[in-house]
Design an enzyme around this catalytic site. Structure first.
Site, PDB file in Angstrom:
ATOM      1  N   LYS A  62     -25.683  51.804  -6.022  1.00  0.00           N
ATOM      2  CA  LYS A  62     -24.260  52.040  -5.814  1.00  0.00           C
ATOM      3  C   LYS A  62     -23.949  52.246  -4.336  1.00  0.00           C
ATOM      4  CE  LYS A  62     -20.671  55.110  -7.754  1.00  0.00           C
ATOM      5  NZ  LYS A  62     -20.455  56.208  -8.716  1.00  0.00           N
ATOM      6  N   SER A  84     -16.862  55.157 -11.499  1.00  0.00           N
ATOM      7  CA  SER A  84     -16.943  54.538 -10.200  1.00  0.00           C
ATOM      8  C   SER A  84     -18.212  53.705  -9.986  1.00  0.00           C
ATOM      9  CB  SER A  84     -16.891  55.628  -9.121  1.00  0.00           C
ATOM     10  OG  SER A  84     -17.968  56.560  -9.267  1.00  0.00           O
ATOM     11  N   SER A  92     -18.633  58.438 -14.565  1.00  0.00           N
ATOM     12  CA  SER A  92     -18.816  57.267 -13.706  1.00  0.00           C
ATOM     13  C   SER A  92     -20.090  56.479 -13.938  1.00  0.00           C
ATOM     14  CB  SER A  92     -18.741  57.691 -12.230  1.00  0.00           C
ATOM     15  OG  SER A  92     -17.423  58.011 -11.878  1.00  0.00           O
TER      16      SER A  92
END
Length: 486
Positions: free
Chosen positions: A79, A154, A178
């Site tokens: 990420k 996210s 997330s």
């Protein structure tokens, strides 16, 4: 090439060990796949292909010398919010477009030490603050099942990358679902670990010092296309920070409670009092519960031991927004303080609780933390009679991109509009008490979109929830590749 792109990390390690394929070939295939599909998906926002190929060559040389590290030569992504030395870390904030990390996050350091080949970094929403993944720097990430729909957030770039076959593994983070909601939307697996199990150092906003600190509610965790790969990556990532509690402590996670699906005691929850599940989600969960029963598992649909989920959600909004609101600009914070003062004390809507939580005093935070301790004990009592709680991840399958101002957004559930942010209540079930939760795919909607659930377990029962997901995958099936070429 397509078939190999969807093999698990465990299978790829075996293939490399058997001489079927090299790490360089796997990296080249993954890179070719990224270049082919990224014009549509935009999942990998920062590419690191040259260094990835160097790492793959080093992995092949190491294997030839007899090296047997667990991720040796396995291609993966991380990420964007994790520091990777030499690459930008922006969290989608335009002011930090040129910020470049000078050291790896602990999690990145550990996957590299285990031999993984990091292809690049995956897209996120602005300040990681949305259930979608778009920002002004890198643009919008699409869902491989339907690019006009969201991949989640996210960690949405990571879930999209996995579903598209861009490497076997990824790592993400979770404070508001997330890790879990992207897995649900894209049909992959993710694990939100017990709070504090994985070190956060280096999962750090740009401009902030990189320190061995703990953060209330927030965790990092593994993402994969199989439950067994979650276990593999968890073992690589887990353990205290050597600059923090690792000075004195070592990891000793309990073994799974059971190794056979029929031995599991399962409580199934298919909706939430404050945010209903769509019919498609309830149907998928009902079918999953029926399948568990047919497999011999002890399945219950209700229990007096389940903590009050409305209270759980309100407490979560308090604690979540207290953490997030502390970083708000002064002008927004003061505006929220004024709004909180005008609230009717009888207003216990989740929106009101979010407003109050944003400006929570330290005195009130301590009171909320005390309520959390009571809640955690109630969950502990529940897990004396159950091994996992099957719970919705999100109320609907993936919805179309919506870049309107967040405060005015709604989510349509079976034709009725609900407050967009109320969906966070489902993440809070496991997040407030700090419990592990493994997201796993269980079906698809009539539109062909993935639907998942989260298996919530007892504190430090991470191996139990992952094993439950692994056994369910073996029994009923798991990830299915999306029709990217159709």
């Amino acid at each position: 090439m397509g078939e190999r792109s969807y093999r698990s990390a465990t299978e790829l390690v075996g293939a490399m060990a058997g001489g079927e394929v090299s790490a360089v070939e796997l990296a080249e295939e993954a890179i070719a796949r990224i270049e082919r599909y990224e014009p549509t998906l935009n999942a990998v926002c920062v590419r690191d292909f040259e260094r990835a190929l160097d790492a793959a060559r080093a992995a092949d040389a190491a294997r030839a010398r007899g090296d047997g590290r667990p991720l040796l030569g396995v291609p993966m992504t991380v990420k964007e919010s994790f520091h990777v030395a030499g690459l930008p870390t922006t969290w989608g904030i335009p002011e930090f477009t040129d910020f470049v990390a000078d050291e790896d996050a602990v999690a990145v350091e550990r996957v590299k030490e285990a031999g993984a080949v990091v292809l690049g970094k995956t897209n996120v929403p602005l300040v990681l603050g949305d259930m979608q993944s778009y920002n002004a720097i890198y643009g919008t990430t699409g869902n491989p099942w339907d690019p006009e729909r969201i991949p989640g957030g996210s960690s949405g770039g990571s879930s999209a990358a996995l579903a598209a076959g861009y490497g076997a593994l990824s790592i993400g983070s979770d404070i508001g679902g997330s890790l879990r909601n992207p897995a649900h939307y894209c049909g992959v697996y993710a694990h939100k670990p017990t709070l504090g199990l994985l070190p956060l150092r280096g999962h750090t906003a740009p401009g902030m010092p990189v320190l061995p600190v703990e953060s209330d509610l927030a965790v990092i965790g593994p993402m994969a296309r199989t439950a067994s790969d979650l276990a593999l990556l968890l073992d690589v990532l887990a353990g205290p920070d050597p600059l923090g509690s690792g000075i004195a402590y070592r990891l000793a996670l309990p073994a799974p409670r059971h190794t056979v699906l029929a031995d599991f005691r399962v409580l199934v929850v298919d909706t939430h009092l404050l945010i209903p599940s769509a019919e498609s989600v309830r149907t998928a969960i009902g079918n999953f519960a029926d399948a568990l029963t047919e497999s011999g598992a002890k399945v219950e649909r209700d229990s007096r031991l389940l903590p009050d989920q409305a209270d759980n959600a309100r407490l979560y909004m308090h604690l979540l927004m207290s953490t997030l609101g502390a970083r708000f600009p002064a002008e927004i914070y003061e505006h929220t303080r004024a709004a909180a003062a005008q609230l009717d004390p009888a207003d216990t809507s989740l929106d009101a609780e979010r407003t109050r939580g944003t400006v929570l005093s330290h005195r009130d935070w301590l009171a909320a933390d005390g309520r959390r301790a009571v809640l955690r004990q109630r969950w502990s009592e529940l897990f004396t009679e159950f091994d996992v709680v099957v719970y919705p991840v999100m109320p609907t399958p993936a919805f179309p991109h919506d870049h309107s101002p967040m405060g005015g957004r709604t989510i349509s559930i079976d034709g009725a509009d609900h407050d967009y942010l109320d969906q966070l209540a489902l993440a809070g079930a496991a997040t407030v008490p700090g419990l592990p939760a493994t997201a796993l795919p269980i079906g698809r909607s009539d539109e062909g979109l993935p639907i998942g659930v989260q298996a919530i377990g007892p504190m430090f029962g991470d191996r139990t929830t992952i094993r439950f997901a692994e056994l369910a995958e073996r029994e009923f099936g798991g990830f299915t590749p999306p029709p990217l070429d159709s």
